[in-house]
Each structure stands twice: as structure tokens, then as C-alpha cells.
Design a protein around this motif. Structure first.
Motif, PDB file in Angstrom:
ATOM      1  N   LEU A  67      71.118  -0.674  28.706  1.00 38.83           N
ATOM      2  CA  LEU A  67      72.458  -1.209  28.460  1.00 38.83           C
ATOM      3  C   LEU A  67      73.504  -0.112  28.580  1.00 38.83           C
ATOM      4  CD1 LEU A  67      74.587  -3.288  27.426  1.00 38.83           C
ATOM      5  CD2 LEU A  67      73.904  -2.655  25.094  1.00 38.83           C
ATOM      6  N   ILE A  68      74.518  -0.362  29.404  1.00 38.07           N
ATOM      7  CA  ILE A  68      75.703   0.496  29.456  1.00 38.07           C
ATOM      8  C   ILE A  68      76.890  -0.330  28.989  1.00 38.07           C
ATOM      9  CG2 ILE A  68      77.276   1.763  30.974  1.00 38.07           C
ATOM     10  CD1 ILE A  68      74.949   2.620  32.643  1.00 38.07           C
ATOM     11  N   HIS A  69      77.603   0.174  28.002  1.00 40.50           N
ATOM     12  CA  HIS A  69      78.724  -0.580  27.413  1.00 40.50           C
ATOM     13  C   HIS A  69      79.884   0.359  27.139  1.00 40.50           C
ATOM     14  CE1 HIS A  69      78.388   0.894  23.160  1.00 40.50           C
ATOM     15  NE2 HIS A  69      77.190   1.228  23.596  1.00 40.50           N
ATOM     16  N   GLY A  70      81.081  -0.196  27.032  1.00 38.73           N
ATOM     17  CA  GLY A  70      82.241   0.648  26.772  1.00 38.73           C
ATOM     18  C   GLY A  70      83.378  -0.107  26.129  1.00 38.73           C
ATOM     19  N   GLY A  71      84.293   0.633  25.503  1.00 34.14           N
ATOM     20  CA  GLY A  71      85.497   0.057  24.913  1.00 34.14           C
ATOM     21  C   GLY A  71      85.226  -0.671  23.611  1.00 34.14           C
TER      22      GLY A  71
ATOM     23  N   HIS B  81      67.265   1.665  25.279  1.00 36.54           N
ATOM     24  CA  HIS B  81      68.154   2.547  26.036  1.00 36.54           C
ATOM     25  C   HIS B  81      69.567   1.956  26.057  1.00 36.54           C
ATOM     26  CE1 HIS B  81      64.617   4.752  27.287  1.00 36.54           C
ATOM     27  NE2 HIS B  81      64.063   3.611  27.676  1.00 36.54           N
ATOM     28  N   VAL B  82      70.429   2.508  25.210  1.00 37.81           N
ATOM     29  CA  VAL B  82      71.801   2.015  25.059  1.00 37.81           C
ATOM     30  C   VAL B  82      72.754   3.189  25.243  1.00 37.81           C
ATOM     31  CG1 VAL B  82      73.468   0.897  23.516  1.00 37.81           C
ATOM     32  CG2 VAL B  82      71.056   0.204  23.459  1.00 37.81           C
ATOM     33  N   TYR B  83      73.627   3.089  26.249  1.00 39.93           N
ATOM     34  CA  TYR B  83      74.545   4.181  26.563  1.00 39.93           C
ATOM     35  C   TYR B  83      75.991   3.693  26.535  1.00 39.93           C
ATOM     36  CZ  TYR B  83      70.217   6.156  28.479  1.00 39.93           C
ATOM     37  OH  TYR B  83      68.926   6.600  28.645  1.00 39.93           O
ATOM     38  N   ASP B  84      76.795   4.348  25.723  1.00 38.85           N
ATOM     39  CA  ASP B  84      78.233   4.095  25.703  1.00 38.85           C
ATOM     40  C   ASP B  84      78.866   4.804  26.905  1.00 38.85           C
ATOM     41  OD1 ASP B  84      80.738   3.307  24.843  1.00 38.85           O
ATOM     42  OD2 ASP B  84      80.849   4.725  23.179  1.00 38.85           O
ATOM     43  N   TYR B  85      80.058   4.367  27.296  1.00 42.83           N
ATOM     44  CA  TYR B  85      80.783   5.124  28.312  1.00 42.83           C
ATOM     45  C   TYR B  85      82.273   5.089  27.986  1.00 42.83           C
ATOM     46  CZ  TYR B  85      82.733   1.086  30.869  1.00 42.83           C
ATOM     47  OH  TYR B  85      83.439  -0.037  31.210  1.00 42.83           O
ATOM     48  N   TYR B  86      82.975   6.104  28.473  1.00 43.05           N
ATOM     49  CA  TYR B  86      84.419   6.229  28.292  1.00 43.05           C
ATOM     50  C   TYR B  86      85.061   6.184  29.666  1.00 43.05           C
ATOM     51  CZ  TYR B  86      88.907   8.551  27.140  1.00 43.05           C
ATOM     52  OH  TYR B  86      90.238   8.867  26.987  1.00 43.05           O
ATOM     53  N   GLY B  87      86.107   5.384  29.804  1.00 39.58           N
ATOM     54  CA  GLY B  87      86.795   5.289  31.080  1.00 39.58           C
ATOM     55  C   GLY B  87      88.054   4.462  30.931  1.00 39.58           C
TER      56      GLY B  87
ATOM     57  N   ARG C 201      75.998  12.263  23.718  1.00 40.02           N
ATOM     58  CA  ARG C 201      77.229  12.962  24.101  1.00 40.02           C
ATOM     59  C   ARG C 201      77.768  12.406  25.411  1.00 40.02           C
ATOM     60  NH1 ARG C 201      74.303  18.776  23.025  1.00 40.02           N
ATOM     61  NH2 ARG C 201      74.804  18.978  20.794  1.00 40.02           N
ATOM     62  N   LEU C 202      79.077  12.253  25.495  1.00 38.80           N
ATOM     63  CA  LEU C 202      79.719  11.812  26.730  1.00 38.80           C
ATOM     64  C   LEU C 202      79.814  12.984  27.691  1.00 38.80           C
ATOM     65  CD1 LEU C 202      82.595   9.789  25.023  1.00 38.80           C
ATOM     66  CD2 LEU C 202      80.701   8.785  26.320  1.00 38.80           C
ATOM     67  N   HIS C 203      79.545  12.717  28.976  1.00 36.78           N
ATOM     68  CA  HIS C 203      79.485  13.794  29.967  1.00 36.78           C
ATOM     69  C   HIS C 203      80.499  13.611  31.089  1.00 36.78           C
ATOM     70  CE1 HIS C 203      75.868  16.317  29.098  1.00 36.78           C
ATOM     71  NE2 HIS C 203      75.641  15.320  28.271  1.00 36.78           N
TER      72      HIS C 203
END
Length: 364
Positions: free
Chosen positions: A218-222, A249-255, A271-273
């Protein structure tokens, strides 16, 4: 413009000095391009007395406040070259940013997004469960950040299913059939944080229905503002989802829509990369000097992708801290950082936060 050879560079492979040279070269060229092609941008740089021919470090390039895109229609291409207009999320009555894309910029955004996400989920397209409703995808020529996000990430799906119907109800039977069809396969899930919590997790918890998504990524954001208000931490978010569907496997994202394509994904260490195509600079709010590692400041984002509009160097309304560079235990090179929240009195912005605010207003 990025060459095909540069596009092929692994997104987390350049050392600090290599990345600085790469970014400075491209961002200096973009600064000259926008100076020559966008009247408003030229006026801003002239007012600051900035010499576009003298860039030796991309950190020197003047930033634009991200809110400027709410007040001006900034573009560096003729109007007839615009193939797509993205709008930021905004609650009723708020101004929204308008981002104008030409064919080259739109293509570069898609290619870089593919490079970044593929490094987490693999290059092969896999079955995709979109934790949202297809109703959000309307006018392809002009759509919101939420719709753009869904469409952008949909390229990774070999077979796609929207988990919610048009009334935002969980489509349990369709999901069960989809999981049975792709039993044993790796599955990609995408959605916006608040929507996942409100319409996926809570509904599964309430109904007692259990899905097996142990093979899912899972990739999620906001949308963290609303969940923090509900006392839901990132760790609780991951644990709660694991409880109802077994996902590990759960990954946040910033954008943000102003720099679509150059997202910052959370690694296995939480950590955000930054990738080689973008960077983060934390600025001291008092004098805009660069903060030390671990020191909280205003987030500046830079990206080599925006050619059709002057969005390559932006000061956001978010605060956070750069934690380190080139030494994350996950093995990815580049800066890694955290976002701590929004500056005081900043407008609600994230797709999920916007949805939450609108839902709250509609209930009044």
C-alpha cells in the motif's frame, strides 16, 4: 530537459556531490528557461536582482511561495501547448492552484513517477486495488490533485478495481471476487490516507469482514491532519490495517500537485526520501537560511520536471526537518526527512484533509 540516459539513472543512486551537480545543472537551466518564457517569473527575479546566469548551487535559486499559484496563472509555454491543467485540492470558497502542463512536462512526470514507485513495488505491473471511488475521475483535461494522483498511480495496475462505489460505500463483494481472481499474486493498493481510514478500515472493522492482503503493498498520502486530530499515529494506522486485512507493507508518501511526479516515498525505516529528481531544503522561518539536520524549518521543494510552468523551486506551507543524507539504513542515497505539520493559519490542503473538511461542513 532530462535525457533518456538520465531517466535511466536509478532514483536513489547518486551520492551527495553527484546529486548536487545534477540538480544544479538542471535547475539552473530551468531557471533561465522560465525567466525567458514567463513574464511574471521574470518580474519576480528582476525585483530580487537575481542573475540567472550565475547559478553555482541550486540552493541559491529564489523560491516561489507555493500559494502564488492560487493567485496567478503561471506558465512558460503558449496557451495552445497546454494539454492538461491540474488543480490543487481546496474546500468550498478556497482558491485552488492551477498547474499547466505541456506534453513534455506531463510525459516526464509520468516517467519519473514510474521510476520512483517501481523501486518499491517492482517493475512488473500487478493487480491494483484503488481505495477510492471512480467518481473522482471526471474531466481528464482538468482535474484535482486527488484525481491526478489516482490516474498517475493507475499505470502500475495490470487489472484495476475501485474499492468504493460512487456513494463512497465499500464494495465488499467486488473486492472479494477481485482477491479470489488474483489469489497468491502481489497486489498494489493506492489511496489517500483519510479515505482509507474512514471508508476502508472503519467499514471493515464495523462489518467484521476480513480480507487477505498479506501480499499487498500500500502506498498512501495526504490527510494526516485529520487523523492526528483523531489521535491516529502512523504506527497505529499501519497496525490497524494489518489487523483487518493482514497487509504488512504500508508506505506513506509526500507530494503536491505543484510538483506532480516527484513524490517522496517512505522507506522501510519510516523515513521519507528524496530521489535524484528532487530535493528538500529546510529553511529557517526567520531568515530563510538552510537549517541543520534535525532542525525544524519551512519545507522548500525542488524538482527538475516543471518545464511548462515555473514550479521547479517552491516554498511550501509545511514544516519538517531533514534527518540525514546518504546514510539511511534502508540503503537509499539522498536526503531523508520528516514532515511535522502545517504552518499556523495555513489553509487545509491535502486531498484527504480537504475531503474530511467538506464532509464535516456538509454534515452541519
Amino acid at each position: 530537459m532530462l535525457t533518456e540516459e538520465e531517466m535511466d539513472i536509478p532514483p536513489y543512486s547518486l551520492s551527495k556531490s553527484e546529486k548536487k551537480e545534477f540538480l544544479t545543472r538542471h535547475l539552473a537551466a530551468l531557471t533561465r528557461h522560465h525567466y525567458e518564457s514567463c513574464t511574471e517569473y521574470k518580474k519576480i527575479l528582476d525585483a530580487k536582482g537575481f542573475d540567472v546566469a550565475s547559478v553555482s548551487d541550486y540552493a541559491q535559486i529564489p523560491f516561489l511561495p507555493v500559494r502564488l499559484f492560487k493567485d496567478y496563472e503561471l506558465k512558460s509555454v503558449p496557451a495552445d501547448a497546454v494539454v492538461k491543467t491540474l488543480t490543487s485540492s481546496g474546500t468550498t470558497g478556497q482558491k485552488v492552484s492551477k498547474i499547466f502542463l505541456d506534453k513534455n512536462t506531463s510525459s516526464a512526470q509520468s516517467k519519473v513517477l514510474t521510476k520512483i514507485v517501481s523501486s518499491f513495488i517492482g517493475k512488473q505491473r500487478v493487480p491494483m486495488l484503488i481505495l477510492d471511488s471512480s467518481a473522482v475521475i471526471k474531466n481528464r483535461a482538468m482535474f484535482s490533485a486527488r484525481g491526478a494522483g489516482i490516474l498517475g498511480f493507475s499505470m502500475f495496475g495490470s487489472d484495476r478495481l475501485y474499492a468504493l462505489d460512487e456513494e463512497m460505500n465499500l464494495n465488499v463483494d467486488a473486492i472479494k471476487a477481485f482477491l479470489e481472481k488474483h489469489q497468491g499474486e502481489t497486489m498494489f493498493l493506492f489511496g489517500f490516507t483519510f479515505m482509507i481510514w474512514q471508508h476502508f478500515y472503519k467499514e471493515l472493522k464495523k462489518s467484521g469482514v476480513k480480507f487477505d492482503l498479506s501480499n499487498g503493498v500500500l502506498i498512501h498520502g495526504g490527510g494526516w491532519k485529520k487523523l492526528v486530530n483523531e489521535a491516529v499515529s502512523p504506527e497505529m494506522f499501519k497496525s490497524a490495517l494489518h489487523d483487518v486485512c493482514g497487509i504488512n507493507h504500508v508506505y506513506d508518501y509526500y507530494g503536491m500537485v505543484e510538483q506532480t511526479g516527484t513524490i517522496y516515498v517512505e522507506c522501510e525505516c519510516g523515513r521519507l526520501h528524496t530521489s535524484i529528481f528532487s530535493d528538500i531544503i529546510c529553511r529557517n522561518p526567520k531568515d530563510f537560511s538552510e537549517c541543520l539536520f534535525g532542525e525544524e524549518g519551512l519545507i522548500e521543494v525542488v524538482s527538475v520536471l516543471p518545464e511548462s510552468y515555473p514550479g521547479h523551486v517552491l516554498l511550501t506551507e509545511d514544516v519538517g526537518a531533514v534527518l540525514g543524507e546518504d546514510d539511511c539504513p534502508c540503503g537509499r542515497k539522498g536526503k531523508y526527512f520528516k514532515i511535522n505539520g502545517r504552518i499556523k493559519n495555513a489553509e487545509i490542503r491535502g486531498c484527504s484533509d480537504t475531503y474530511a473538511a467538506e464532509a464535516k461542513n456538509a454534515a452541519k
